[in-house]
Design a protein around this motif. Structure first.
Motif, PDB file in Angstrom:
ATOM      1  N   ASN A 136       0.540  -1.061  -0.310  1.00  0.00           N
ATOM      2  CA  ASN A 136      -0.315  -0.226   0.195  1.00  0.00           C
ATOM      3  C   ASN A 136       1.066   1.276   0.379  1.00  0.00           C
ATOM      4  N   LYS A 137       0.247   2.493  -0.974  1.00  0.00           N
ATOM      5  CA  LYS A 137       1.018   3.352  -0.180  1.00  0.00           C
ATOM      6  C   LYS A 137       0.708   4.212   0.068  1.00  0.00           C
ATOM      7  N   LEU A 138       1.197   5.631   0.383  1.00  0.00           N
ATOM      8  CA  LEU A 138       0.909   6.218   1.550  1.00  0.00           C
ATOM      9  C   LEU A 138      -0.442   6.707   1.267  1.00  0.00           C
ATOM     10  N   ASN A 139      -1.971   7.575   0.727  1.00  0.00           N
ATOM     11  CA  ASN A 139      -2.325   7.487   1.061  1.00  0.00           C
ATOM     12  C   ASN A 139      -3.171   6.016   1.239  1.00  0.00           C
ATOM     13  N   GLN A 140      -2.546   5.683   0.949  1.00  0.00           N
ATOM     14  CA  GLN A 140      -4.164   3.809   1.269  1.00  0.00           C
ATOM     15  C   GLN A 140      -3.631   3.407   3.138  1.00  0.00           C
ATOM     16  N   LEU A 141      -2.921   4.554   3.822  1.00  0.00           N
ATOM     17  CA  LEU A 141      -2.668   4.113   5.423  1.00  0.00           C
ATOM     18  C   LEU A 141      -2.858   5.020   5.357  1.00  0.00           C
ATOM     19  N   SER A 142      -3.871   4.816   7.200  1.00  0.00           N
ATOM     20  CA  SER A 142      -4.212   5.289   7.809  1.00  0.00           C
ATOM     21  C   SER A 142      -2.659   6.315   9.220  1.00  0.00           C
ATOM     22  N   GLY A 143      -3.270   7.014   9.514  1.00  0.00           N
ATOM     23  CA  GLY A 143      -1.918   7.883  10.478  1.00  0.00           C
ATOM     24  C   GLY A 143      -1.468   6.809  10.935  1.00  0.00           C
ATOM     25  N   GLY A 144      -2.125   5.691  11.890  1.00  0.00           N
ATOM     26  CA  GLY A 144      -1.155   4.839  13.101  1.00  0.00           C
ATOM     27  C   GLY A 144       0.026   4.250  11.989  1.00  0.00           C
ATOM     28  N   GLU A 145      -1.173   3.971  10.425  1.00  0.00           N
ATOM     29  CA  GLU A 145      -0.254   3.060  10.167  1.00  0.00           C
ATOM     30  C   GLU A 145       1.170   3.395   9.291  1.00  0.00           C
ATOM     31  N   GLN A 146       0.880   4.706   8.836  1.00  0.00           N
ATOM     32  CA  GLN A 146       2.140   5.334   8.701  1.00  0.00           C
ATOM     33  C   GLN A 146       3.134   5.692   9.643  1.00  0.00           C
ATOM     34  N   GLN A 147       3.035   5.905  10.975  1.00  0.00           N
ATOM     35  CA  GLN A 147       3.140   6.315  11.602  1.00  0.00           C
ATOM     36  C   GLN A 147       4.633   4.840  11.708  1.00  0.00           C
ATOM     37  N   ARG A 148       3.949   3.350  11.705  1.00  0.00           N
ATOM     38  CA  ARG A 148       4.499   1.827  12.288  1.00  0.00           C
ATOM     39  C   ARG A 148       5.539   2.476  10.480  1.00  0.00           C
ATOM     40  N   ALA A 149       5.173   2.930   9.518  1.00  0.00           N
ATOM     41  CA  ALA A 149       5.894   2.915   8.611  1.00  0.00           C
ATOM     42  C   ALA A 149       7.153   3.223   8.608  1.00  0.00           C
ATOM     43  N   ALA A 150       7.416   4.615   9.628  1.00  0.00           N
ATOM     44  CA  ALA A 150       8.385   5.651   9.177  1.00  0.00           C
ATOM     45  C   ALA A 150       8.956   4.546  10.189  1.00  0.00           C
ATOM     46  N   ILE A 151       8.228   4.006  11.375  1.00  0.00           N
ATOM     47  CA  ILE A 151       9.802   3.582  12.769  1.00  0.00           C
ATOM     48  C   ILE A 151      10.357   1.847  11.838  1.00  0.00           C
ATOM     49  N   ALA A 152       9.355   1.462  10.790  1.00  0.00           N
ATOM     50  CA  ALA A 152      10.427   0.348   9.930  1.00  0.00           C
ATOM     51  C   ALA A 152      11.254   0.706   9.117  1.00  0.00           C
ATOM     52  N   ILE A 153      11.271   1.797   9.131  1.00  0.00           N
ATOM     53  CA  ILE A 153      12.560   2.957   7.562  1.00  0.00           C
ATOM     54  C   ILE A 153      13.326   3.186   8.925  1.00  0.00           C
ATOM     55  N   ALA A 154      13.115   3.917   9.944  1.00  0.00           N
ATOM     56  CA  ALA A 154      13.932   4.280  10.886  1.00  0.00           C
ATOM     57  C   ALA A 154      15.010   3.394  10.907  1.00  0.00           C
ATOM     58  N   LEU A 155      14.812   1.872  10.886  1.00  0.00           N
ATOM     59  CA  LEU A 155      14.980   0.955  11.441  1.00  0.00           C
ATOM     60  C   LEU A 155      16.016  -0.270  10.353  1.00  0.00           C
ATOM     61  N   ALA A 156      16.072   0.602   9.576  1.00  0.00           N
ATOM     62  CA  ALA A 156      16.893  -0.169   7.942  1.00  0.00           C
ATOM     63  C   ALA A 156      18.251  -0.567   8.601  1.00  0.00           C
ATOM     64  N   ASN A 157      18.633   0.138   8.421  1.00  0.00           N
ATOM     65  CA  ASN A 157      20.782   0.297   8.598  1.00  0.00           C
ATOM     66  C   ASN A 157      20.204  -0.161   9.746  1.00  0.00           C
ATOM     67  N   HIS A 158      20.095  -0.685  10.873  1.00  0.00           N
ATOM     68  CA  HIS A 158      20.650  -1.409  12.315  1.00  0.00           C
ATOM     69  C   HIS A 158      21.384  -0.072  12.956  1.00  0.00           C
ATOM     70  N   PRO A 159      20.360   0.922  13.090  1.00  0.00           N
ATOM     71  CA  PRO A 159      20.833   2.519  13.664  1.00  0.00           C
ATOM     72  C   PRO A 159      20.875   1.556  15.413  1.00  0.00           C
ATOM     73  N   LYS A 160      21.845   2.352  16.137  1.00  0.00           N
ATOM     74  CA  LYS A 160      21.975   1.959  17.521  1.00  0.00           C
ATOM     75  C   LYS A 160      21.041   3.076  18.424  1.00  0.00           C
ATOM     76  N   LEU A 161      20.556   4.246  17.763  1.00  0.00           N
ATOM     77  CA  LEU A 161      20.043   5.169  18.328  1.00  0.00           C
ATOM     78  C   LEU A 161      19.109   5.465  17.181  1.00  0.00           C
ATOM     79  N   LEU A 162      17.510   5.868  18.322  1.00  0.00           N
ATOM     80  CA  LEU A 162      16.657   5.551  17.252  1.00  0.00           C
ATOM     81  C   LEU A 162      15.828   7.429  18.489  1.00  0.00           C
ATOM     82  N   LEU A 163      15.748   7.854  17.632  1.00  0.00           N
ATOM     83  CA  LEU A 163      15.251  10.080  17.794  1.00  0.00           C
ATOM     84  C   LEU A 163      13.500   9.765  16.779  1.00  0.00           C
ATOM     85  N   ALA A 164      12.475   9.809  18.276  1.00  0.00           N
ATOM     86  CA  ALA A 164      11.372  10.368  17.754  1.00  0.00           C
ATOM     87  C   ALA A 164      10.635  11.706  18.271  1.00  0.00           C
TER      88      ALA A 164
END
Length: 292
Positions: A136-164
């Protein structure tokens, strides 16, 4: 993981200088889950931008994972943003590219590093409970689903620190609780250090430490009396935690022995209209009194 010592940030706008941080001290341990709170203009977003390598300190010391962000070269800053830190914004337009699917958005950071790992992207979408929405693309996701996708993106490269930055600001209470529970899960299962900037008091019940910033300095810290897991067990056993008793609040002393007294405390002793208070030592306690 994070060491801030006397951190100063000054912005210059035309002939005007604005001091956003003025000698901030902060320590964050590896694997910690903590929140930073403060009123608008307190300096919390400025601090987050510097931790993310998006802005440079004007003075003081700032090290993250042993890296000196004050003296780091531009090339090293780019590497730091790709490899050490992940960022989740409140505005999902900054997190997601609208014409890509959720899966393609998560894959993108890995492509920028010359890698293509669909399996890793699928694992991350599964971890945030979004595998069923991967195409699904951005306009097909709810606000909560978009934020969950954003968290997955932030974790893509195995970061040691997550900032929100205000990660629950654009979702309802139910979804906010789910997102905060997800941060706890990632912190516990991946050993991820998580720093969340927020104005939401409900978040304090989900994290172990809350640092309050006022006027560009750390003014107080709230530490959990017992672990969140213990509170859940007590809740299941029918033992209710009294409101406001999950954390204990401490004022923060700087290296010169100064601390910030909350305005309402000063008002309660009639010291709000003066810049002077009496400080006396009485029975092993430091007592503040209004001027005579």
């Amino acid at each position: 993981m994070i060491h801030c010592d006397g951190l100063v940030k000054i912005y210059k706008i035309a002939d005007l200088e604005v001091v956003a941080l003025q000698g901030l001290d902060l320590q964050v341990e590896s694997g910690e889950l903590m929140a930073i709170i403060g009123n608008s203009g307190s300096g919390k977003s400025t601090l987050l931008n510097m931790l993310g390598g998006l802005d440079r300190p004007s003075a003081g010391q700032l090290t993250v994972d042993g890296k000196n962000l004050l003296t780091m070269s531009e090339k090293d800053v780019v590497r730091y943003k790709r490899e050490t830190v992940g960022f989740v914004w409140q505005n999902n337009g900054r997190n997601l590219i609208p014409y890509l699917t959720a899966l393609e958005n998560v894959e993108l950071p890995m492509l920028l590093q010359g890698k293509r790992k669909r399996e890793r992207a699928l694992e991350l979408l599964e971890a945030v409970g979004l595998s069923h929405r991967r195409n699904n693309k951005l306009n097909q996701l709810s606000g909560g689903e978009q934020q969950r996708a954003a968290i997955a993106i932030a974790l893509a490269n195995h970061p040691k620190l997550l900032l929100a930055d205000e990660p629950t600001g654009s979702v309802d209470t139910k979804m906010a609780n789910q997102i905060l529970d997800l941060f706890r899960q990632l912190n516990r299962e991946m050993g991820l250090t998580v720093v969340i900037v927020t104005h939401d008091p409900m978040l304090a019940k989900k994290v172990d430490r809350v640092v309050a910033i006022r006027d560009g300095k750390t003014s107080s810290e709230m530490l959990r009396r017992k672990s969140y897991e213990q509170e859940l067990i007590h809740s299941e056993e029918g033992v209710e935690e009294l409101e406001g008793e999950s954390h204990v609040e401490y004022a923060v002393l700087d290296q010169a022995g100064r601390l910030q007294i909350p305005t309402n405390y000063l008002e309660s002793i009639g010291a709000d209209r003066s810049n002077k208070v009496q400080v006396i030592l009485e029975d092993g306690k430091i007592v503040l009194l209004p001027p005579k």
